[in-house]
Write a protein that holds these residues in place. Structure first.
Motif, PDB file in Angstrom:
ATOM      1  N   GLY A 191      16.513 -14.809 127.453  1.00  8.58           N
ATOM      2  CA  GLY A 191      17.523 -14.153 128.499  1.00  8.58           C
ATOM      3  C   GLY A 191      16.923 -13.485 129.490  1.00  8.58           C
ATOM      4  O   GLY A 191      17.569 -12.650 130.252  1.00  8.58           O
ATOM      5  N   THR A 192      15.598 -13.702 129.868  1.00  9.55           N
ATOM      6  CA  THR A 192      14.796 -12.973 130.920  1.00  9.55           C
ATOM      7  C   THR A 192      14.632 -14.072 132.097  1.00  9.55           C
ATOM      8  O   THR A 192      14.162 -15.208 131.850  1.00  9.55           O
ATOM      9  CB  THR A 192      13.707 -12.613 130.645  1.00  9.55           C
ATOM     10  N   LEU A 193      14.710 -13.720 133.202  1.00  2.31           N
ATOM     11  CA  LEU A 193      14.571 -14.475 134.306  1.00  2.31           C
ATOM     12  C   LEU A 193      13.257 -13.944 135.427  1.00  2.31           C
ATOM     13  O   LEU A 193      13.433 -12.562 135.311  1.00  2.31           O
ATOM     14  CB  LEU A 193      15.718 -14.601 135.410  1.00  2.31           C
ATOM     15  N   ARG A 194      12.611 -14.750 135.924  1.00  2.00           N
ATOM     16  CA  ARG A 194      11.580 -14.150 136.586  1.00  2.00           C
ATOM     17  C   ARG A 194      11.757 -14.444 138.322  1.00  2.00           C
ATOM     18  O   ARG A 194      11.916 -15.720 138.441  1.00  2.00           O
ATOM     19  CB  ARG A 194      10.203 -14.656 136.308  1.00  2.00           C
ATOM     20  N   TYR A 195      11.597 -13.286 139.149  1.00  2.00           N
ATOM     21  CA  TYR A 195      11.476 -13.699 140.679  1.00  2.00           C
ATOM     22  C   TYR A 195      10.229 -13.071 141.058  1.00  2.00           C
ATOM     23  O   TYR A 195      10.317 -11.820 141.157  1.00  2.00           O
ATOM     24  CB  TYR A 195      13.047 -13.016 141.192  1.00  2.00           C
ATOM     25  N   GLY A 196       9.293 -13.863 141.525  1.00  2.00           N
ATOM     26  CA  GLY A 196       8.107 -13.151 141.871  1.00  2.00           C
ATOM     27  C   GLY A 196       7.306 -12.621 140.953  1.00  2.00           C
ATOM     28  O   GLY A 196       7.210 -13.404 140.034  1.00  2.00           O
ATOM     29  N   GLU A 197       6.960 -11.437 140.871  1.00  2.00           N
ATOM     30  CA  GLU A 197       6.276 -10.615 140.047  1.00  2.00           C
ATOM     31  C   GLU A 197       7.276  -9.979 138.943  1.00  2.00           C
ATOM     32  O   GLU A 197       6.913  -9.404 138.019  1.00  2.00           O
ATOM     33  CB  GLU A 197       5.338  -9.618 140.504  1.00  2.00           C
ATOM     34  N   GLU A 198       8.548  -9.960 139.269  1.00  2.00           N
ATOM     35  CA  GLU A 198       9.575  -9.021 138.682  1.00  2.00           C
ATOM     36  C   GLU A 198      10.300  -9.881 137.562  1.00  2.00           C
ATOM     37  O   GLU A 198      10.593 -11.025 137.782  1.00  2.00           O
ATOM     38  CB  GLU A 198      10.645  -8.465 139.697  1.00  2.00           C
ATOM     39  N   GLU A 199      10.706  -9.069 136.320  1.00  2.00           N
ATOM     40  CA  GLU A 199      11.506  -9.995 135.316  1.00  2.00           C
ATOM     41  C   GLU A 199      12.784  -9.149 135.322  1.00  2.00           C
ATOM     42  O   GLU A 199      13.015  -8.133 135.496  1.00  2.00           O
ATOM     43  CB  GLU A 199      10.610  -9.826 134.140  1.00  2.00           C
ATOM     44  N   TYR A 200      13.786 -10.007 135.286  1.00  2.00           N
ATOM     45  CA  TYR A 200      15.083  -9.523 135.287  1.00  2.00           C
ATOM     46  C   TYR A 200      15.851 -10.069 133.984  1.00  2.00           C
ATOM     47  O   TYR A 200      15.448 -11.084 133.602  1.00  2.00           O
ATOM     48  CB  TYR A 200      15.998  -9.789 136.527  1.00  2.00           C
ATOM     49  N   ARG A 201      16.995  -9.135 133.506  1.00  2.00           N
ATOM     50  CA  ARG A 201      17.838  -9.889 132.586  1.00  2.00           C
ATOM     51  C   ARG A 201      18.774 -10.781 133.172  1.00  2.00           C
ATOM     52  O   ARG A 201      19.471 -10.584 134.364  1.00  2.00           O
ATOM     53  CB  ARG A 201      18.735  -8.766 131.827  1.00  2.00           C
ATOM     54  N   GLY A 202      18.878 -11.976 132.454  1.00  2.00           N
ATOM     55  CA  GLY A 202      19.611 -13.097 132.893  1.00  2.00           C
ATOM     56  C   GLY A 202      21.058 -12.992 132.752  1.00  2.00           C
ATOM     57  O   GLY A 202      21.220 -12.352 131.784  1.00  2.00           O
ATOM     58  N   ASP A 203      21.961 -13.791 133.471  1.00  2.00           N
ATOM     59  CA  ASP A 203      23.357 -13.802 132.968  1.00  2.00           C
ATOM     60  C   ASP A 203      23.605 -14.811 131.859  1.00  2.00           C
ATOM     61  O   ASP A 203      24.751 -14.732 131.223  1.00  2.00           O
ATOM     62  CB  ASP A 203      24.300 -14.100 134.299  1.00  2.00           C
ATOM     63  N   HIS A 204      22.795 -15.486 131.440  1.00  2.00           N
ATOM     64  CA  HIS A 204      22.990 -16.399 130.177  1.00  2.00           C
ATOM     65  C   HIS A 204      22.729 -15.950 129.083  1.00  2.00           C
ATOM     66  O   HIS A 204      22.070 -14.752 128.998  1.00  2.00           O
ATOM     67  CB  HIS A 204      22.058 -17.719 130.714  1.00  2.00           C
ATOM     68  N   LYS A 205      23.191 -16.532 127.964  1.00  2.00           N
ATOM     69  CA  LYS A 205      23.021 -15.866 126.762  1.00  2.00           C
ATOM     70  C   LYS A 205      21.923 -16.564 126.076  1.00  2.00           C
ATOM     71  O   LYS A 205      21.408 -17.681 126.203  1.00  2.00           O
ATOM     72  CB  LYS A 205      24.159 -16.660 125.937  1.00  2.00           C
TER      73      LYS A 205
END
Length: 80
Positions: free
Chosen positions: A52-66
């Protein structure tokens, strides 16, 4: 279902090649119709998108997907 099985197999056998051999033994192919390799298995096991995690550059974000797997399962396979 294949992704979950790969993570569970990785915990059980502990080796990317053995996981690939087990999947190939079941007759399952990759999305491109190829046999599984240890590199394909490793790529899946290291991919945080499945928890459930997405990466953009060096940052990781919680994704909207299950998530397909739990963070706990991901951390068991990838302790570092």
């Amino acid at each position: 279902a294949v992704i979950k099985d790969i993570f569970k197999m990785a915990i059980r056998v502990g080796c990317h090649q053995k996981v690939a051999d087990l999947i190939n033994g079941k007759g399952l192919k990759t999305r491109r119709g190829n046999q599984w390799t240890r590199f394909a298995v490793r790529k899946i096991l290291k991919n945080k998108t499945y928890m459930g995690t997405l990466r953009y550059g060096e940052e990781e974000y919680r994704g909207d997907h299950k998530p397909l797997i739990s963070k706990y399962l991901f951390k068991r396979v990838n302790p570092n």
